[in-house]
Enzyme design. Sequence first.
Site, PDB file in Angstrom:
ATOM      1  N   ASN A   1      44.496  44.481  38.514  1.00 28.58           N
ATOM      2  CA  ASN A   1      45.053  43.254  38.529  1.00 28.58           C
ATOM      3  C   ASN A   1      45.005  43.010  40.256  1.00 28.58           C
ATOM      4  OD1 ASN A   1      46.848  45.480  39.333  1.00 28.58           O
ATOM      5  ND2 ASN A   1      48.839  44.187  39.443  1.00 28.58           N
ATOM      6  N   MET A   2      45.244  41.647  40.211  1.00 32.92           N
ATOM      7  CA  MET A   2      44.923  40.944  41.675  1.00 32.92           C
ATOM      8  C   MET A   2      45.982  39.837  41.864  1.00 32.92           C
ATOM      9  SD  MET A   2      40.601  40.982  41.893  1.00 32.92           S
ATOM     10  CE  MET A   2      40.952  40.378  43.688  1.00 32.92           C
ATOM     11  N   GLU A   3      46.651  39.867  42.885  1.00 31.27           N
ATOM     12  CA  GLU A   3      47.680  38.904  43.485  1.00 31.27           C
ATOM     13  C   GLU A   3      47.402  38.559  44.858  1.00 31.27           C
ATOM     14  OE1 GLU A   3      50.853  41.524  40.873  1.00 31.27           O
ATOM     15  OE2 GLU A   3      51.142  41.322  43.185  1.00 31.27           O
TER      16      GLU A   3
ATOM     17  N   HIS B   1      44.736  39.480  35.927  1.00 30.35           N
ATOM     18  CA  HIS B   1      45.116  40.663  35.184  1.00 30.35           C
ATOM     19  C   HIS B   1      43.952  41.909  34.980  1.00 30.35           C
ATOM     20  CE1 HIS B   1      48.648  38.278  33.073  1.00 30.35           C
ATOM     21  NE2 HIS B   1      48.069  37.559  34.052  1.00 30.35           N
TER      22      HIS B   1
ATOM     23  N   GLU C   1      42.606  43.249  32.579  1.00 25.84           N
ATOM     24  CA  GLU C   1      41.848  43.253  31.481  1.00 25.84           C
ATOM     25  C   GLU C   1      40.786  42.156  32.018  1.00 25.84           C
ATOM     26  OE1 GLU C   1      45.704  44.015  29.572  1.00 25.84           O
ATOM     27  OE2 GLU C   1      45.083  43.199  31.333  1.00 25.84           O
TER      28      GLU C   1
ATOM     29  N   CYS D   1      49.388  41.842  27.880  1.00 26.78           N
ATOM     30  CA  CYS D   1      50.418  40.939  27.834  1.00 26.78           C
ATOM     31  C   CYS D   1      49.721  39.857  26.651  1.00 26.78           C
ATOM     32  CB  CYS D   1      50.694  40.270  28.970  1.00 26.78           C
ATOM     33  SG  CYS D   1      49.158  39.420  29.755  1.00 26.78           S
TER      34      CYS D   1
ATOM     35  N   CYS E   1      46.750  38.082  28.157  1.00 32.80           N
ATOM     36  CA  CYS E   1      45.227  38.908  28.020  1.00 32.80           C
ATOM     37  C   CYS E   1      44.724  39.050  26.499  1.00 32.80           C
ATOM     38  CB  CYS E   1      45.469  40.037  28.841  1.00 32.80           C
ATOM     39  SG  CYS E   1      45.693  40.192  30.500  1.00 32.80           S
TER      40      CYS E   1
END
Length: 297
Positions: free
Chosen positions: A91-93, A104, A106, A131, A134
């Site tokens: 995951n990347m934010e 996400h 996936e 989720c 995804c």
Amino acid sequence: MTRLQQRLEEALANLPDALRTSLTPIINTEFKGVISKEQFQSLQADSQLSDKELRLALLPLAAAFSVAPISNFYVGAIARGLTGNLYFGANMEYNDVQLGQTIHAEQSAISHAWIQGETGISNITINFSPCGHCRQFMNELTTADSLMVQLPERNEKSLQEYLPESFGPKDLGIEGGLLAPLSHNLALETESPLLRKALEAANRSHAPYSHNLSGIALEMESGEVYYGMYAENAAFNPSLPPLQVALVHANMSREDILTVKSAALVEDHKGAISHLAITQSTLEALNPDVTLEYASL
């Protein structure tokens, strides 16, 4: 030692001895989140782990690539392509960017496989239940009907068990799907290397609903260039913009995404939407001094 390498070595240290010994030569400073079919078979033989056990054991290494300054919640995913190769994702934010731009795990693993030329995913292994976002994203894949999902301490299940009575491309009359090999034959006369690379990406993009064929190229302070193509979704919201795919490309190549210095975005003007405004704002949040070239074909 970089922060990523430190995380990878910490994950290695917690593995069973036999697996750690076999993995150590692979997880070096050049490792970019890909384990070939042959490497996986060798690791399995050395560790005496089952296919499922080995994939689950590798998840902490995938999660090491996570960029999560907001949630501090590190998710890893491993997508197996039809070639048998395994592709890590995480995951990347981004600080100061609306949450809809996050990636996400996936999505990251699947984008990583797509960048590397895979045309389908046979299974995906995740350290937390996918989720709804995804599940819908994965339902766009060429292999959505046969895709298997593996979680820790769970039996493997099909995507369709996680997404019963699903809505997908076929409901909108679309054949194929995400990761199908495409070449849209868009053309652009330009001397800009970044625009040319973005054009290559746009020609591989999956945009059957808005027809916004689009691609982007990012140049980092290191001089390396990474590209991404638009991954549209039948449910619209789970679509992954080209910038996000390019950021996955950079992150999985061990680049600091905050070091992007210039970018180029190419779009088909016949599309019903545009990525220009959100691309500009997200890039400026990563680096206020970034330059952006743009071409609407």
